[in-house]
Design an enzyme around this catalytic site. Structure first.
Site, PDB file in Angstrom:
ATOM      1  N   ASP A 144       1.020  -1.110   0.047  1.00  0.00           N
ATOM      2  CA  ASP A 144      -0.007  -0.021  -0.195  1.00  0.00           C
ATOM      3  C   ASP A 144       0.933   1.245  -0.009  1.00  0.00           C
ATOM      4  O   ASP A 144       1.832   1.311  -0.572  1.00  0.00           O
ATOM      5  CB  ASP A 144      -0.901   0.045   1.095  1.00  0.00           C
ATOM      6  CG  ASP A 144      -2.414   0.565   1.054  1.00  0.00           C
ATOM      7  OD1 ASP A 144      -2.440   1.738   0.942  1.00  0.00           O
ATOM      8  OD2 ASP A 144      -3.264  -0.092   0.652  1.00  0.00           O
ATOM      9  N   HIS A 177      -3.646   6.001   3.081  1.00  0.00           N
ATOM     10  CA  HIS A 177      -4.332   4.942   2.781  1.00  0.00           C
ATOM     11  C   HIS A 177      -3.950   3.584   3.460  1.00  0.00           C
ATOM     12  O   HIS A 177      -4.542   2.940   4.003  1.00  0.00           O
ATOM     13  CB  HIS A 177      -4.280   4.695   1.301  1.00  0.00           C
ATOM     14  CG  HIS A 177      -5.265   3.805   0.743  1.00  0.00           C
ATOM     15  ND1 HIS A 177      -4.922   2.331   0.537  1.00  0.00           N
ATOM     16  CD2 HIS A 177      -6.724   3.693   0.280  1.00  0.00           C
ATOM     17  CE1 HIS A 177      -6.048   1.680  -0.167  1.00  0.00           C
ATOM     18  NE2 HIS A 177      -7.239   2.521  -0.206  1.00  0.00           N
ATOM     19  N   SER A 455     -11.261  -1.040  -0.470  1.00  0.00           N
ATOM     20  CA  SER A 455     -10.028  -1.161   0.425  1.00  0.00           C
ATOM     21  C   SER A 455     -10.050  -1.365   1.814  1.00  0.00           C
ATOM     22  O   SER A 455      -9.294  -1.684   2.334  1.00  0.00           O
ATOM     23  CB  SER A 455      -9.311   0.252   0.181  1.00  0.00           C
ATOM     24  OG  SER A 455      -8.817   0.284  -1.223  1.00  0.00           O
TER      25      SER A 455
END
Length: 521
Positions: A144, A177, A455
């Protein structure tokens, strides 16, 4: 339904257009007169070809794919034709771009320490019903955007990672994220602080491969490298909240090889709300994860197709973000506290003033000077409503819903100087009976945020897999995959369907199934 007054923030940075991907080298688009491709060499000639292909092809090597006989390179059309005719080349394919794909209750002290919030997904996947005491025998590799190593809810974890010249150190996270994903997996059970993850007691091992820098996208070649680095680090599970619409052989072969090597690959189904498959989730060697909300209903942004295998909580998921980078909305009127949503684009500040009814906020009204504007949703967009409040002399704005439920609003490119939040229809109706009372409206910096997306569903599944697998580490990855699907809570149409796959992942049910029937039965 979770009590609205327990929510610490209502920021839902909707990642509905983002599907998540990987980058390990410098991330730059190919020049207009060139094309970026993956070139795979035949066995025995890779070393020689790698050292000479740039000059021969009049191209530029951008990335050597870790663990393979392949490189990513930019070449002109003429040079590409030459490569296609080279007898030492196994195949050539597009180097596809990959992008990142994005409700609580207070802890009672059992099984989590008091003073924390328990995101609804933790209980929904039954993580609160299983101890993670044995989780140290499992390692999850998160591909990520990095991991905030200094986060109050993550810093004490058993975590390693890698440096990359293109994206930097694994322990920084420019677009937040990756830290959010990591919190769902392993936010720490520490009294009075933040939230808890599925594996909350610092036992599960984490390895971070940072593929997204600040620009937030990468290539499939770097994703393949990242996955191979997960294997080299000894990962049992790879969690990928990322993807893109184009498949290629390099990725397909990489994940097939990793599955054969006993690694469980898990990826987000995608957030376009259509039937198209996203990759790597679309490969048969990867578990594709769709999203549901707190009511176990399909999230309308979640891609649905025959590839979807499992579902996880993915709407309004509260988790960690780099320290101070999140936003918390606050709203009180008189003695009453409400649970607002943050208006994306609002300045980080608070204001206190008498509450006044601004109707639908479609026109300037100087009677709002020095007031907090209470505005009903509808007719004109949020930016117009808040701007009209500001231009009327208002010092803060509350936009309440015109239908049941909460919502997330955005001011887009409009810049305002007054804080603004959203509220439910029920709360807006209640506040109309409090006109004239002092109201406090604001946006504060936070270490946590609510995100939507497949996600967010993906790390729930990856973390449950690690939790259950830790009880029976001799089970194979294929057997764990089978167990997770057979023990899932069936949702929607009976049996496997395109929106939920086999259903919502269930930790205790999976563990009990193995205890009763053995691995994979």
């Amino acid at each position: 339904m979770v009590d609205k007054n327990t929510r610490v923030s209502s920021l839902r940075l909707c990642l509905a257009a983002m599907v998540a991907a990987g980058a390990i080298g410098n991330v730059q688009a190919a020049a207009p007169d060139t094309k970026r491709v993956i070139v795979a060499f035949k066995p025995g000639v890779a070393a020689a070809m790698k050292s000479s292909v740039a000059g021969l092809a009049k191209g530029s090597i951008k990335h050597e794919i870790f663990g393979t006989n392949s490189v990513a390179m930019e070449v002109s059309a003429a040079a590409l034709k030459g490569l296609e005719n080279n007898p030492n080349v196994e195949f050539i394919e597009e180097d596809a771009i990959r992008y990142p794909l994005a409700l609580t209750s207070p802890s009672t002290g059992t099984p989590y320490a008091a003073g924390q919030l328990v995101p609804y997904g933790i209980k929904m996947v039954q993580a609160d019903q299983l101890s993670d005491a044995a989780a140290a025998n499992r390692k999850i590799c998160i591909i990520d955007s990095g991991y905030d190593r200094n986060h109050e809810d993550l810093s004490a974890n058993n975590v390693t990672g890698e440096y990359d010249a293109g994206t930097g150190w694994w322990y920084t996270d420019e677009n937040h994220h990756g830290t959010h994903v990591a919190g769902t997996i392993a936010a720490i059970n520490n009294s009075g602080t933040g939230v808890v993850g599925v594996n909350a007691n610092k036992q599960v091992k984490l390895h971070i491969v940072k593929v997204f820098g600040a620009d937030g996208w990468a290539y499939s070649s770097t994703l393949a490298s990242a996955a191979n680095k997960c294997k080299a680090a000894g990962a049992n599970i790879i969690s990928m909240s990322l993807g893109g619409p184009t498949q290629n052989t390099t990725e397909k072969n990489t994940f097939a090889s990793l599955a054969t090597a006993g690694i469980l690959n898990i990826a987000a189904a995608g957030n376009d709300g259509n039937t198209r498959a996203s990759y790597p989730a679309g490969y048969t060697s990867v578990i594709s994860v769709g999203a549901v909300d707190e009511n176990k209903a399909w999230a309308s942004f979640s891609q649905y197709n025959s590839k979807v295998e499992l579902a996880g909580p993915g709407v309004g998921v509260l988790s960690t973000v780099p320290m101070g980078s999140g936003q918390e909305a606050v709203l009180t009127v008189g003695a009453a506290s409400y649970a607002p949503g943050a208006m994306e684009g609002s300045p980080v500040k608070t204001a206190t003033a008498p509450l006044a009814d601004f109707g639908i906020g479609n026109a300037v009204n100087t009677a709002m000077a020095g007031k907090i504007c209470l505005i009903q949703r509808g007719t004109v967009d949020f930016a117009v409503k808040v701007s009209n409040c500001q231009n009327s002399g208002g010092v803060g704005a509350i936009v309440y819903n015109n239908v049941a439920g909460a919502f997330g609003g955005t001011l887009g490119t409009t810049v305002t100087t007054i804080p603004s939040v959203t509220a439910t229809l029920a709360d807006g109706t209640a506040m109309k009976s409090q006109l004239g009372q002092n109201a406090t409206v604001g946006i504060k910096a936070s270490n946590y945020a609510y995100y939507d997306g497949t996600s967010m569903a993906t790390p729930h599944v990856a973390a449950v897999a690690a939790l259950v697998w830790s009880y029976y580490p001799t089970c194979t990855a294929a057997q764990m995959r089978s167990t997770l699907t057979k023990s899932a809570l069936d949702l929607g149409t009976a049996g496997r369907d395109t929106k939920y796959g086999f259903g919502l992942v269930q930790a205790k049910a999976a563990r009990d199934r193995i205890a009763s029937l053995g691995c994979g039965n």
